[in-house]
Design an enzyme around this catalytic site. Structure first.
Site, PDB file in Angstrom:
ATOM      1  CB  ALA A  62      -0.894  -0.017   1.232  1.00  0.00           C
ATOM      2  N   GLY A 103       1.031  -5.193   1.109  1.00  0.00           N
ATOM      3  CA  GLY A 103      -0.045  -5.376   0.139  1.00  0.00           C
ATOM      4  C   GLY A 103       0.433  -6.018  -1.153  1.00  0.00           C
ATOM      5  CD  GLU A 106      -1.987  -7.793   2.833  1.00  0.00           C
ATOM      6  OE1 GLU A 106      -1.740  -6.629   2.465  1.00  0.00           O
ATOM      7  OE2 GLU A 106      -2.639  -8.058   3.847  1.00  0.00           O
ATOM      8  CD  GLU A 126       1.512  -5.605   5.938  1.00  0.00           C
ATOM      9  OE1 GLU A 126       2.390  -6.401   6.345  1.00  0.00           O
ATOM     10  OE2 GLU A 126       0.886  -5.785   4.879  1.00  0.00           O
TER      11      GLU A 126
HETATM   12  N1  3HC Z   1       4.466   3.594   0.184  1.00  0.00           N
HETATM   13  C1  3HC Z   1       4.878   4.823  -0.197  1.00  0.00           C
HETATM   14  N2  3HC Z   1       6.164   5.139  -0.406  1.00  0.00           N
HETATM   15  C2  3HC Z   1       7.051   4.173  -0.232  1.00  0.00           C
HETATM   16  C3  3HC Z   1       6.691   2.870   0.152  1.00  0.00           C
HETATM   17  C4  3HC Z   1       5.319   2.597   0.363  1.00  0.00           C
HETATM   18  N3  3HC Z   1       4.864   1.379   0.689  1.00  0.00           N
HETATM   19  N4  3HC Z   1       7.809   2.129   0.261  1.00  0.00           N
HETATM   20  C5  3HC Z   1       8.835   2.942  -0.068  1.00  0.00           C
HETATM   21  N5  3HC Z   1       8.377   4.162  -0.369  1.00  0.00           N
HETATM   22  C6  3HC Z   1       9.154   5.321  -0.833  1.00  0.00           C
HETATM   23  C7  3HC Z   1      10.138   5.823   0.205  1.00  0.00           C
HETATM   24  O1  3HC Z   1       9.526   6.729   1.080  1.00  0.00           O
HETATM   25  C8  3HC Z   1      11.178   6.476  -0.667  1.00  0.00           C
HETATM   26  O2  3HC Z   1      10.647   7.698  -1.073  1.00  0.00           O
HETATM   27  P1  3HC Z   1      11.594   8.967  -1.316  1.00  0.00           P
HETATM   28  O3  3HC Z   1      12.531   8.577  -2.408  1.00  0.00           O
HETATM   29  O4  3HC Z   1      10.659  10.050  -1.647  1.00  0.00           O
HETATM   30  O5  3HC Z   1      12.301   9.164  -0.007  1.00  0.00           O
HETATM   31  C9  3HC Z   1      11.221   5.569  -1.899  1.00  0.00           C
HETATM   32  O6  3HC Z   1       9.977   4.868  -1.893  1.00  0.00           O
HETATM   33  C10 3HC Z   1      12.342   4.560  -1.888  1.00  0.00           C
HETATM   34  O7  3HC Z   1      12.307   3.860  -0.642  1.00  0.00           O
HETATM   35  P2  3HC Z   1      13.631   3.402   0.098  1.00  0.00           P
HETATM   36  O8  3HC Z   1      14.566   4.559   0.193  1.00  0.00           O
HETATM   37  O9  3HC Z   1      13.229   2.735   1.341  1.00  0.00           O
HETATM   38  O10 3HC Z   1      14.215   2.385  -0.970  1.00  0.00           O
HETATM   39  P3  3HC Z   1      14.955   1.018  -0.767  1.00  0.00           P
HETATM   40  O11 3HC Z   1      15.282   0.556  -2.116  1.00  0.00           O
HETATM   41  O12 3HC Z   1      16.035   1.161   0.249  1.00  0.00           O
HETATM   42  O13 3HC Z   1      13.880   0.019  -0.113  1.00  0.00           O
HETATM   43  C11 3HC Z   1      11.753  -1.070   0.121  1.00  0.00           C
HETATM   44  C12 3HC Z   1      12.740  -0.368  -0.855  1.00  0.00           C
HETATM   45  C13 3HC Z   1      12.366  -2.367   0.623  1.00  0.00           C
HETATM   46  C14 3HC Z   1      10.475  -1.342  -0.652  1.00  0.00           C
HETATM   47  C15 3HC Z   1      11.487  -0.146   1.315  1.00  0.00           C
HETATM   48  O14 3HC Z   1      11.144   1.141   0.833  1.00  0.00           O
HETATM   49  C16 3HC Z   1      10.393  -0.582   2.230  1.00  0.00           C
HETATM   50  O15 3HC Z   1      10.593  -1.409   3.079  1.00  0.00           O
HETATM   51  N6  3HC Z   1       9.185   0.006   2.076  1.00  0.00           N
HETATM   52  C17 3HC Z   1       8.092  -0.230   2.970  1.00  0.00           C
HETATM   53  C18 3HC Z   1       7.390  -1.517   2.634  1.00  0.00           C
HETATM   54  C19 3HC Z   1       6.182  -1.692   3.528  1.00  0.00           C
HETATM   55  O16 3HC Z   1       6.203  -1.410   4.704  1.00  0.00           O
HETATM   56  N7  3HC Z   1       5.095  -2.175   2.932  1.00  0.00           N
HETATM   57  C20 3HC Z   1       3.873  -2.336   3.629  1.00  0.00           C
HETATM   58  C21 3HC Z   1       3.034  -1.141   3.394  1.00  0.00           C
HETATM   59  S1  3HC Z   1       1.559  -1.182   4.330  1.00  0.00           S
HETATM   60  C22 3HC Z   1       0.554  -2.253   3.490  1.00  0.00           C
HETATM   61  O17 3HC Z   1       0.911  -2.749   2.446  1.00  0.00           O
HETATM   62  C23 3HC Z   1      -0.743  -2.462   4.111  1.00  0.00           C
HETATM   63  C24 3HC Z   1      -1.474  -3.597   3.552  1.00  0.00           C
HETATM   64  O18 3HC Z   1      -1.341  -4.727   4.411  1.00  0.00           O
HETATM   65  C25 3HC Z   1      -2.921  -3.263   3.393  1.00  0.00           C
END
Ligand code: 3HC
Ligand code: NAI
Length: 694
Positions: A62, A103, A106, A126
């Site tokens: 997400a 997501g 998922e 999450e």
């Molecule tokens: N949503 C929005 N922006 C995101 C994002 C996300 N899920 N994941 C990463 N980004 C953005 C970062 O903020 C960053 O933005 P910026 O360049 O403006 O600062 C850019 O993407 C790059 O991120 P990283 O610097 O972290 O890049 P890496 O290559 O080091 O890592 C990654 C990539 C492993 C995907 C890491 O970003 C990460 O762990 N992201 C979070 C993943 C996450 O937590 N997903 C779950 C989301 S909640 C969800 O899905 C709910 C569902 O269950 C309904």
């Protein structure tokens, strides 16, 4: 704008979600994806569909930025997308690459099959954002890998490798070579073989080990951090084993919504973005290209130098280690080896890896042997004369353009840079935290002279070393230690006013820190700050309140854990702090000699007295532009000082409490206690009804 494309490769349709940088499921993505899916299903041109992320192939789940904002009316969401995939008459095969998280996983689990490139990482992170998976992860994952493994993945939030995922049954194949081509070939073969294409929702849950959920709940109750998200995750995974699929899904949805709205989640999301924002440094633009760092040298093989050398070795960068004292160099190397062997004993690295990492660290005896390094970091004694002598030798020996960094905790790095003016553009501070190979924070101390390219290089290096780099301006103690001073000072005054170390520590651990200030001081060693205080005693303002108890402990040889006694006493071989009546007697005597009458002080006052100085000093640091943003300060405190991330760091915490409330308490303390003048920036923020400047 995100795009979702459908391309035909013979009788296989390839749908690509393109939403840089991480293909998050932002507004617009689900709608476009559902439209492409409908096109692929229309008519008889296609037999099956491959679904993948564009660019790097990552599907990060997400869009975290859009949480808390109203979803545009009529716009399909991630759950609609999942429903559409499951309803697809033609089998949908998820082809995964890079990271497939939250997501993203998922969505993949709703597909009819999943394949992945070998280096793919899959996870449900999450919980790190303070909520359980919200699009079926708690229901589908247990059906694929079993409740026990699903619980582990969801509760620790760490991803697993594609190989592991294949062994556990989370994916159907690991594909070598070009992923799109391999996935299309896999789809053709699977369709020719007639599947199986059974949806995960239709699978029965496998039997659950006895007591699994009870044990998980008991552990969650002991866990630091957002317990609500952990407990909700356990309930949902349990529901996957007891309830029909759609009921389990409904339960998950309400748990997700509830936790998403919590303060814990809000704070954790702030920390996520603050860490990433810290990488964007004013004055360091795209044109400041990091210089290549292929080799390093570290001067000083003590506590910090050894740890810093390990950081390089861990990251695969060869490093030379130099110490003025040959015996110290041998001790340093032995400590490094011991640390690696302890890691291997825990099964985290192999014996071969121990040797590989040791092999990257070359002990050397002279400055002439480090001249080839791209970066040289000194971690010698914290004395200006020693540091400048080392920098003079670096000036004479380092190759042109080498980055020269100091790990000083307090000294003026501008003054150090000024001693070698021809190289000042390459000089800055790299302040690691102890133990350097473990702690993630790296304060990058920006001198007046360091070029944007030098900064960009060290920021990029920090990330390669798996650190969270935060830039600080030059000032005494930089961001973190400068703030720490007020915290420790108040903790010591509280003793004289009525507390005991264990009461202060209990209030602070109750707030969420893993340790209170006194247990922490015992662990770090009281002698280090004692030496610093003694060296500065001549400059101390006699009108400023001063607690002598820490000095008295040191005079008695009580340096903390290493001497078996400090603020606490320790049984031989144990690190458990035990209350010590001798310390209580010293505290009482100190209060009496200063005419302070001791009183009962509750946890709320302890917390405010210890933590509001962080906010007040943080505001000064912000105003002086020592930190570029409030979020940088939070990043320092969460990663370097174990401020509970689910409280977001001191500046976020203060904002959520309300800056007027914080200012009112600070103003009230200022009437009674020394050192509480409100920071002008805090006063202005309250007067103008604004938050911290951005
Ligand atoms: N949503 C929005 N922006 C995101 C994002 C996300 N899920 N994941 C990463 N980004 C953005 C970062 O903020 C960053 O933005 P910026 O360049 O403006 O600062 C850019 O993407 C790059 O991120 P990283 O610097 O972290 O890049 P890496 O290559 O080091 O890592 C990654 C990539 C492993 C995907 C890491 O970003 C990460 O762990 N992201 C979070 C993943 C996450 O937590 N997903 C779950 C989301 S909640 C969800 O899905 C709910 C569902 O269950 C309904
Ligand atoms: P340490 O005393 O453990 O190690 C210093 C090492 O430097 C010794 O082995 C010594 O022999 C060597 N050394 C001294 N002068 C030298 C010279 N001229 N040339 C080559 N080697 C020399 O010290 P520690 O704790 O590792 O601290 C080093 C630096 O890191 C200090 O500036 C300190 O303030 C800083 N620091 C320390 C932290 C800690 O927790 N110990 C945390 C963060 C920074």
């Amino acid at each position: 704008m995100p795009t979702v494309t459908l391309e035909r490769q013979g009788r296989i349709g390839v749908i690509v979600i393109d939403n840089p940088p991480v293909n998050a499921m932002s507004w617009g993505v689900p709608g476009a994806m559902i439209a492409r899916l409908a096109e692929a299903n229309a008519g008889g041109a296609l037999d099956g569909i491959v679904l993948m992320g564009g660019g790097s192939g990552v599907i990060a789940g997400a869009d975290i930025r859009q949480f808390g904002q109203p979803w545009p009316a009529g716009e399909p969401n991630l759950r609609d997308m999942i429903t559409a995939v499951e309803a697809s008459a033609k089998p949908v095969i998820a082809a995964l690459k890079g990271s497939c998280l939250g997501g993203g996983l998922e969505l993949a689990m709703a597909c009819h099959q999943r394949v992945a490139a070998p280096k793919t990482m899959l996870g449900q992170p999450e919980i790190k954002l303070g909520f359980p998976p919200g699009a079926g992860g708690t229901q589908r994952l247990p059906r694929l890998v079993g409740a026990e493994r699903a619980l582990k993945m969801i509760l620790d939030g760490n991803p697993i490798s594609a190989i592991q995922a294949f062994e556990w049954g989370l994916i159907d194949a690991v594909l070598e070579g070009d992923l799109p081509a391999a996935a299309v070939a896999h789809a053709r073969a699977a369709i020719a073989a007639g599947g199986p294409f059974r949806l995960v929702r239709d699978r029965a849950s496998s039997p659950v080990p006895h007591g699994l959920f009870e044990t998980a709940r008991a552990e969650a109750a002991k866990r630091r951090g957002p317990q609500a998200a952990a407990l909700a995750s356990i309930d949902c995974v349990e529901a996957a084993t007891t309830l029909p699929f759609d009921q389990g899904l409904a339960k998950e949805r309400s748990a997700f919504e509830h936790c998403l709205a919590s303060e814990d989640s809000r704070a954790l999301r702030h920390v996520f973005f603050a860490e990433r924002a810290a990488a964007k440094v004013p004055g360091v633009g795209e044109d400041a290209k990091p210089q290549a760092i292929a080799s390093a040298a570290v001067i000083g093989s003590g506590t910090m130098g050894g740890g810093i050398a390990m950081c390089f070795a861990d990251a695969g960068i060869p490093v030379r280690l130099l110490d003025a004292d040959p015996a110290a160099l041998q001790r340093g190397l032995a400590t490094i080896r011991r640390n690696y062997e302890a890691t291997a004993a825990k099964g985290r690295i192999s014996a071969a890896e121990v040797e590989a990492r040791m092999g990257r660290i070359t002990p050397v005896s002279g400055f002439d042997q480090i001249g080839g390094a791209d970066i040289i970091i000194e971690a010698v004694f914290e004395e200006m004369a020693v540091k400048t002598e080392v920098f003079a030798k670096l000036d004479a020996n380092a190759k042109p353009g080498a980055i020269l960094a100091s790990n000083t905790s307090y000294l003026n790095v501008d003054a150090i840079a000024a001693t070698i003016p021809a190289r000042a553009g390459f000089v800055l501070g790299t302040h690691f935290f102890s133990p350097a190979n473990v702690m993630r924070l790296l304060e990058v101390v920006r001198t007046k002279t360091a070029s944007p390219q030098t900064l960009a290089s060290v920021l990029a290096l920090g990330r390669r070393l798996n650190k969270v780099p935060v830039v600080s301006g030059v000032c005494y103690g930089f961001i973190g230690n400068r703030m720490l001073e007020g915290y420790v000072r108040q903790a010591e005054f509280l003793l004289e006013e009525g507390c005991l170390p264990q009461q202060v520590d209990k209030a602070i651990t109750g707030f969420g820190f893993p340790m209170g200030p006194f247990a922490m001081a015992d662990m770090a060693g009281l002698d280090i700050s004692w030496r610093k205080r003694k060296s500065q005693s001549a400059a101390r303002d006699p009108r400023r309140r001063y607690s002598p108890i820490a000095d008295q402990l040191c005079e008695q040889g009580r340096f903390g854990q290493k001497t078996g006694a400090g603020w606490y006493r320790y049984d031989k071989g144990s690190r458990t702090p035990l209350a010590d009546p001798a310390v209580e007697a010293m505290i009482v005597a100190s209060a009496r000699s200063q005419g302070i009458s001791r009183r009962d002080i509750g946890p709320e006052e302890i917390t405010e007295r210890c933590l509001y100085p962080l906010v007040n000093e943080g505001a000064r640091i912000l105003e002086e532009r020592i930190a570029a943003r409030a979020g940088d300060i939070d990043t320092v405190w969460v990663n370097g000082y174990a401020f509970p991330p689910w409280k977001g760091g001191p500046m976020h915490w203060a904002s959520r409490l309300g800056l007027p409330k914080v200012l009112a308490s600070i103003t009230a303390f200022a009437k009674i206690h020394d050192g509480w003048d409100p920071a002008p920036l805090l006063v202005r923020a309250v007067q103008r009804n604004e938050g911290w400047p951005s």
